[in-house]
Design a protein around this motif. Structure first.
Motif, PDB file in Angstrom:
ATOM      1  N   GLN A  81       0.743  -1.280  -0.118  1.00 35.83           N
ATOM      2  CA  GLN A  81      -0.030   0.013   0.121  1.00 35.83           C
ATOM      3  C   GLN A  81       0.837   1.074  -0.147  1.00 35.83           C
ATOM      4  N   LEU A  82       0.472   2.288  -0.731  1.00 39.00           N
ATOM      5  CA  LEU A  82       1.258   3.388  -0.965  1.00 39.00           C
ATOM      6  C   LEU A  82       0.534   4.471  -0.299  1.00 39.00           C
ATOM      7  N   GLN A  83       1.128   5.505   0.447  1.00 39.53           N
ATOM      8  CA  GLN A  83       0.645   6.504   1.085  1.00 39.53           C
ATOM      9  C   GLN A  83       1.211   7.640   0.539  1.00 39.53           C
ATOM     10  N   LEU A  84       0.390   8.574   0.499  1.00 40.98           N
ATOM     11  CA  LEU A  84       0.755  10.172   0.106  1.00 40.98           C
ATOM     12  C   LEU A  84       0.261  10.942   1.062  1.00 40.98           C
ATOM     13  N   VAL A  85       0.916  11.813   1.152  1.00 40.01           N
ATOM     14  CA  VAL A  85       0.695  13.130   2.545  1.00 40.01           C
ATOM     15  C   VAL A  85       1.158  14.373   1.653  1.00 40.01           C
ATOM     16  N   GLU A  86       0.395  15.178   1.537  1.00 40.60           N
ATOM     17  CA  GLU A  86       0.551  16.428   0.911  1.00 40.60           C
ATOM     18  C   GLU A  86       0.696  17.428   1.970  1.00 40.60           C
ATOM     19  N   SER A  87       1.432  18.645   1.800  1.00 41.59           N
ATOM     20  CA  SER A  87       1.509  19.860   2.795  1.00 41.59           C
ATOM     21  C   SER A  87       1.987  20.954   1.835  1.00 41.59           C
ATOM     22  N   GLY A  88       1.970  22.131   2.502  1.00 40.28           N
ATOM     23  CA  GLY A  88       2.332  23.386   1.934  1.00 40.28           C
ATOM     24  C   GLY A  88       1.297  24.047   1.455  1.00 40.28           C
ATOM     25  N   GLY A  89      -0.045  23.729   1.608  1.00 41.51           N
ATOM     26  CA  GLY A  89      -0.967  24.822   1.165  1.00 41.51           C
ATOM     27  C   GLY A  89      -1.082  26.088   2.070  1.00 41.51           C
ATOM     28  N   GLY A  90      -1.985  26.728   1.672  1.00 41.08           N
ATOM     29  CA  GLY A  90      -2.345  28.042   2.487  1.00 41.08           C
ATOM     30  C   GLY A  90      -2.976  29.017   1.640  1.00 41.08           C
ATOM     31  N   LEU A  91      -2.971  30.225   2.259  1.00 40.73           N
ATOM     32  CA  LEU A  91      -3.411  31.683   1.900  1.00 40.73           C
ATOM     33  C   LEU A  91      -2.294  32.552   1.693  1.00 40.73           C
ATOM     34  N   VAL A  92      -2.405  33.036  -0.099  1.00 43.53           N
ATOM     35  CA  VAL A  92      -1.467  33.942  -0.495  1.00 43.53           C
ATOM     36  C   VAL A  92      -2.070  34.948  -1.421  1.00 43.53           C
ATOM     37  N   GLN A  93      -1.452  36.007  -1.524  1.00 41.68           N
ATOM     38  CA  GLN A  93      -2.229  37.061  -2.275  1.00 41.68           C
ATOM     39  C   GLN A  93      -1.635  36.610  -3.715  1.00 41.68           C
ATOM     40  N   ALA A  94      -2.535  37.618  -4.530  1.00 42.18           N
ATOM     41  CA  ALA A  94      -2.164  37.280  -5.951  1.00 42.18           C
ATOM     42  C   ALA A  94      -0.782  37.743  -6.422  1.00 42.18           C
ATOM     43  N   GLY A  95      -0.144  36.979  -7.294  1.00 41.29           N
ATOM     44  CA  GLY A  95       1.308  37.264  -7.577  1.00 41.29           C
ATOM     45  C   GLY A  95       2.501  36.639  -6.639  1.00 41.29           C
ATOM     46  N   GLY A  96       1.722  35.984  -5.377  1.00 41.36           N
ATOM     47  CA  GLY A  96       2.819  35.373  -4.534  1.00 41.36           C
ATOM     48  C   GLY A  96       2.922  33.817  -4.754  1.00 41.36           C
ATOM     49  N   SER A  97       3.780  33.168  -4.176  1.00 40.74           N
ATOM     50  CA  SER A  97       4.267  32.045  -4.318  1.00 40.74           C
ATOM     51  C   SER A  97       3.924  30.985  -2.972  1.00 40.74           C
ATOM     52  N   LEU A  98       3.733  29.643  -3.519  1.00 40.60           N
ATOM     53  CA  LEU A  98       3.815  28.588  -2.298  1.00 40.60           C
ATOM     54  C   LEU A  98       4.375  27.298  -3.019  1.00 40.60           C
ATOM     55  N   ARG A  99       4.761  26.603  -2.174  1.00 38.68           N
ATOM     56  CA  ARG A  99       5.651  25.429  -2.607  1.00 38.68           C
ATOM     57  C   ARG A  99       4.635  24.135  -1.864  1.00 38.68           C
ATOM     58  N   LEU A 100       4.152  23.334  -2.720  1.00 39.16           N
ATOM     59  CA  LEU A 100       3.524  21.954  -2.250  1.00 39.16           C
ATOM     60  C   LEU A 100       4.532  20.969  -2.278  1.00 39.16           C
ATOM     61  N   SER A 101       4.211  20.209  -1.083  1.00 39.77           N
ATOM     62  CA  SER A 101       5.166  18.932  -0.836  1.00 39.77           C
ATOM     63  C   SER A 101       4.168  17.688  -0.910  1.00 39.77           C
ATOM     64  N   CYS A 102       4.515  16.494  -1.475  1.00 38.86           N
ATOM     65  CA  CYS A 102       4.042  15.368  -1.312  1.00 38.86           C
ATOM     66  C   CYS A 102       4.861  14.190  -1.067  1.00 38.86           C
ATOM     67  N   ALA A 103       4.894  13.692   0.139  1.00 35.15           N
ATOM     68  CA  ALA A 103       5.602  12.641   0.616  1.00 35.15           C
ATOM     69  C   ALA A 103       5.109  11.376   0.230  1.00 35.15           C
ATOM     70  N   ALA A 104       5.909  10.329  -0.395  1.00 33.08           N
ATOM     71  CA  ALA A 104       5.340   8.982  -0.402  1.00 33.08           C
ATOM     72  C   ALA A 104       6.177   8.002   0.460  1.00 33.08           C
ATOM     73  N   SER A 105       5.077   7.042   0.893  1.00 37.18           N
ATOM     74  CA  SER A 105       5.654   6.038   2.026  1.00 37.18           C
ATOM     75  C   SER A 105       4.985   4.537   1.689  1.00 37.18           C
ATOM     76  N   GLY A 106       5.615   3.645   2.044  1.00 37.94           N
ATOM     77  CA  GLY A 106       5.160   2.443   1.435  1.00 37.94           C
ATOM     78  C   GLY A 106       5.532   1.910   0.357  1.00 37.94           C
ATOM     79  N   ARG A 107       4.804   1.143  -0.450  1.00 37.91           N
ATOM     80  CA  ARG A 107       5.119   0.452  -1.585  1.00 37.91           C
ATOM     81  C   ARG A 107       5.363   1.485  -2.747  1.00 37.91           C
ATOM     82  N   THR A 108       6.585   2.043  -2.802  1.00 39.03           N
ATOM     83  CA  THR A 108       7.092   2.919  -3.607  1.00 39.03           C
ATOM     84  C   THR A 108       7.868   2.584  -4.839  1.00 39.03           C
TER      85      THR A 108
END
Length: 118
Positions: A1-28
């Motif tokens: 079984q493969l598990q995926l966990v996202e993080s990094g979302g949020g509130l930002v103003q137009a023109g700004g930046s964000l970085r999302l992450s997705c960590a995989a564990s298990g059967r990769t």
């Protein structure tokens, strides 16, 4: 079984930046690709970006090309989505997903909310 966990979302103003992450564990070990989708309220889930794990080839939706970058850290089994020049229309829940074979999305994360204010 493969598990995926996202993080990094949020509130930002137009023109700004964000970085999302997705960590995989298990059967990769048999992973072919990882990617990002998003779903805005009242809309269908749409493709955002894809990275072929072996070789690193990337693909993007036209709506994000030139603004978003998908990348990976193989040692951490993690894929990232760097989002620059964000627009209010980028507001959505962003989901990470994997392919074990081409064109077959097998596993999904729980999603992370991105909100871009005007």
């Amino acid at each position: 079984q493969l598990q995926l966990v996202e993080s990094g979302g949020g509130l930002v103003q137009a023109g700004g930046s964000l970085r999302l992450s997705c960590a995989a564990s298990g059967r990769t070990f048999n992973r072919y690709a990882m990617g990002w989708f998003r779903q805005a309220p009242g809309k269908e889930r749409e493709f955002v970006a894809l990275l072929i794990w072996t070789g690193g080839t990337t693909y993007y939706a036209n709506s994000v090309k030139g603004r978003f970058t998908i990348s990976r850290d193989s040692a951490k089994n993690t894929v990232y989505l760097q989002m620059n020049s964000l627009k209010p229309e980028d507001t959505a829940v962003y989901y990470c997903a994997t392919q074990n074979t081409p064109n077959q999305w097998d596993s999904w994360g729980q999603g992370t909310q991105v909100t871009v204010s005007s």
